[in-house]
Write a protein that holds these residues in place. Sequence first.
Motif, PDB file in Angstrom:
ATOM      1  N   ILE A 171      12.573  70.180  99.580  1.00 23.51           N
ATOM      2  CA  ILE A 171      13.673  69.280  99.933  1.00 23.51           C
ATOM      3  C   ILE A 171      13.867  68.304  98.784  1.00 23.51           C
ATOM      4  N   ASN A 172      15.085  68.209  98.276  1.00 27.02           N
ATOM      5  CA  ASN A 172      15.336  67.324  97.140  1.00 27.02           C
ATOM      6  C   ASN A 172      15.624  65.898  97.604  1.00 27.02           C
ATOM      7  N   THR A 173      15.913  65.026  96.661  1.00 25.69           N
ATOM      8  CA  THR A 173      16.104  63.614  96.977  1.00 25.69           C
ATOM      9  C   THR A 173      17.367  63.355  97.792  1.00 25.69           C
ATOM     10  N   ALA A 174      18.271  64.328  97.815  1.00 23.38           N
ATOM     11  CA  ALA A 174      19.480  64.210  98.644  1.00 23.38           C
ATOM     12  C   ALA A 174      19.266  64.779 100.043  1.00 23.38           C
ATOM     13  N   GLY A 175      18.079  65.290 100.320  1.00 18.74           N
ATOM     14  CA  GLY A 175      17.785  65.854 101.628  1.00 18.74           C
ATOM     15  C   GLY A 175      18.218  67.296 101.794  1.00 18.74           C
ATOM     16  N   GLN A 176      18.620  67.940 100.694  1.00 24.64           N
ATOM     17  CA  GLN A 176      19.053  69.340 100.745  1.00 24.64           C
ATOM     18  C   GLN A 176      17.862  70.278 100.542  1.00 24.64           C
ATOM     19  N   GLY A 180      13.807  77.745  94.562  1.00 19.30           N
ATOM     20  CA  GLY A 180      13.744  77.876  93.118  1.00 19.30           C
ATOM     21  C   GLY A 180      12.777  78.938  92.639  1.00 19.30           C
ATOM     22  N   ALA A 181      13.145  79.606  91.559  1.00 18.08           N
ATOM     23  CA  ALA A 181      12.268  80.532  90.853  1.00 18.08           C
ATOM     24  C   ALA A 181      12.387  80.219  89.364  1.00 18.08           C
ATOM     25  N   TYR A 182      11.408  80.701  88.609  1.00 18.34           N
ATOM     26  CA  TYR A 182      11.409  80.394  87.179  1.00 18.34           C
ATOM     27  C   TYR A 182      11.304  81.682  86.370  1.00 18.34           C
ATOM     28  N   SER A 183      12.202  81.838  85.416  1.00 18.39           N
ATOM     29  CA  SER A 183      12.141  82.938  84.473  1.00 18.39           C
ATOM     30  C   SER A 183      12.812  82.462  83.191  1.00 18.39           C
ATOM     31  N   THR A 184      11.990  81.935  82.292  1.00 14.99           N
ATOM     32  CA  THR A 184      12.449  81.285  81.062  1.00 14.99           C
ATOM     33  C   THR A 184      13.080  79.917  81.348  1.00 14.99           C
ATOM     34  N   VAL A 245       6.392  70.175  92.496  1.00 16.38           N
ATOM     35  CA  VAL A 245       7.726  70.666  92.161  1.00 16.38           C
ATOM     36  C   VAL A 245       8.248  69.888  90.951  1.00 16.38           C
ATOM     37  N   SER A 246       7.312  69.476  90.123  1.00 19.02           N
ATOM     38  CA  SER A 246       7.656  68.714  88.931  1.00 19.02           C
ATOM     39  C   SER A 246       8.540  69.530  87.994  1.00 19.02           C
ATOM     40  N   GLY A 247       9.600  68.888  87.528  1.00 25.67           N
ATOM     41  CA  GLY A 247      10.511  69.541  86.594  1.00 25.67           C
ATOM     42  C   GLY A 247      11.644  70.302  87.245  1.00 25.67           C
ATOM     43  N   TRP A 248      11.671  70.334  88.583  1.00 24.08           N
ATOM     44  CA  TRP A 248      12.723  71.067  89.279  1.00 24.08           C
ATOM     45  C   TRP A 248      13.884  70.126  89.618  1.00 24.08           C
ATOM     46  N   PRO A 249      15.075  70.652  89.761  1.00 23.54           N
ATOM     47  CA  PRO A 249      16.248  69.814  90.060  1.00 23.54           C
ATOM     48  C   PRO A 249      16.059  69.004  91.342  1.00 23.54           C
ATOM     49  N   GLY A 250      16.379  67.721  91.258  1.00 20.90           N
ATOM     50  CA  GLY A 250      16.269  66.845  92.415  1.00 20.90           C
ATOM     51  C   GLY A 250      14.855  66.637  92.892  1.00 20.90           C
ATOM     52  N   GLN A 251      13.892  66.735  91.986  1.00 23.45           N
ATOM     53  CA  GLN A 251      12.489  66.615  92.396  1.00 23.45           C
ATOM     54  C   GLN A 251      12.218  65.265  93.058  1.00 23.45           C
ATOM     55  N   PRO A 252      11.503  65.275  94.199  1.00 23.47           N
ATOM     56  CA  PRO A 252      11.192  64.030  94.891  1.00 23.47           C
ATOM     57  C   PRO A 252       9.975  63.353  94.268  1.00 23.47           C
ATOM     58  N   ASN A 253       9.740  62.120  94.654  1.00 21.60           N
ATOM     59  CA  ASN A 253       8.555  61.417  94.179  1.00 21.60           C
ATOM     60  C   ASN A 253       7.284  61.950  94.832  1.00 21.60           C
TER      61      ASN A 253
END
Length: 284
Positions: A171-176, A180-184, A245-253
Amino acid sequence: MTVARLRDGKLVALLLVVALAVVVLFAQLAPTRSAFSAKVTNGSNSAGTAAYFMCASAVDADDAGATFRYRLGEATGAKTAADSSVASSNGTYQGSMVAATPSPIACPRDTGSAYVLNGSTSFVSTPTSVRNPTTFSEEVWFRTTVAGGMLIGFGSNQVAVSGQHDRQVYINTAGQLVFGAYSTTTQVVTSPGAVTDGAWHHVVATMSAATGMRLYLDGALVASNAAYTAPENYTGYWRVGYDTVSGWPGQPNNFFFTGSMRFAAVYTTVLTPAQVANHSAAGR
């Protein structure tokens, strides 16, 4: 002439008596019949159209592809999250483990309680590492009012902060909701609305080379990207309720999930839209 008429009258009377006896006997032997028929309709009960009436039944139907299925219904203080799948891959409750039976509760026709995660120490670890799962589905029922925390995902460490981490639903900081997956680079799909309303929600995230990334919320597809087909190649562990979830879009504290959960599962298959809808409907 008189004698003949008397005989004829007696014969007629005898025939009438026999006929009456046959009618009475038939009435006694025939099935009971009612004088009316009725049709009862309950237009407000949607459970009648559901494929399954319990969450346990819905996930049992897809057991063949399960990596684990945790009902998360153990009592307060439990250490083991029992796996109800054929994999018998029991998880471990880490940190605080509190059970509750809030009303309303997801999957109300299933026995057991909900798992309450405190947002600071609570999560579930799995016992066995997995080599680079590329086709999978992740699923969990949850409710929260906090914008932040990981619901379910994959990481290189079993219990500590993972150096490699993706295939995550958080859940991101906007509550959404974000899957996520990572490939490069990071690859994410995001729900259009917030899920921090305190209501129970059902989330399923799927990925494969054939289908790309799909994110379902409450039985409906809310975000997808067919171009994102390959997650990061590493060996790791599935985790429920916490990892970085460090480095992901909208990462929470705070990376710990705060709220309640029921029925967390991972499958080695991509659940179909019909299967996702069935799982969601079974919990209403």
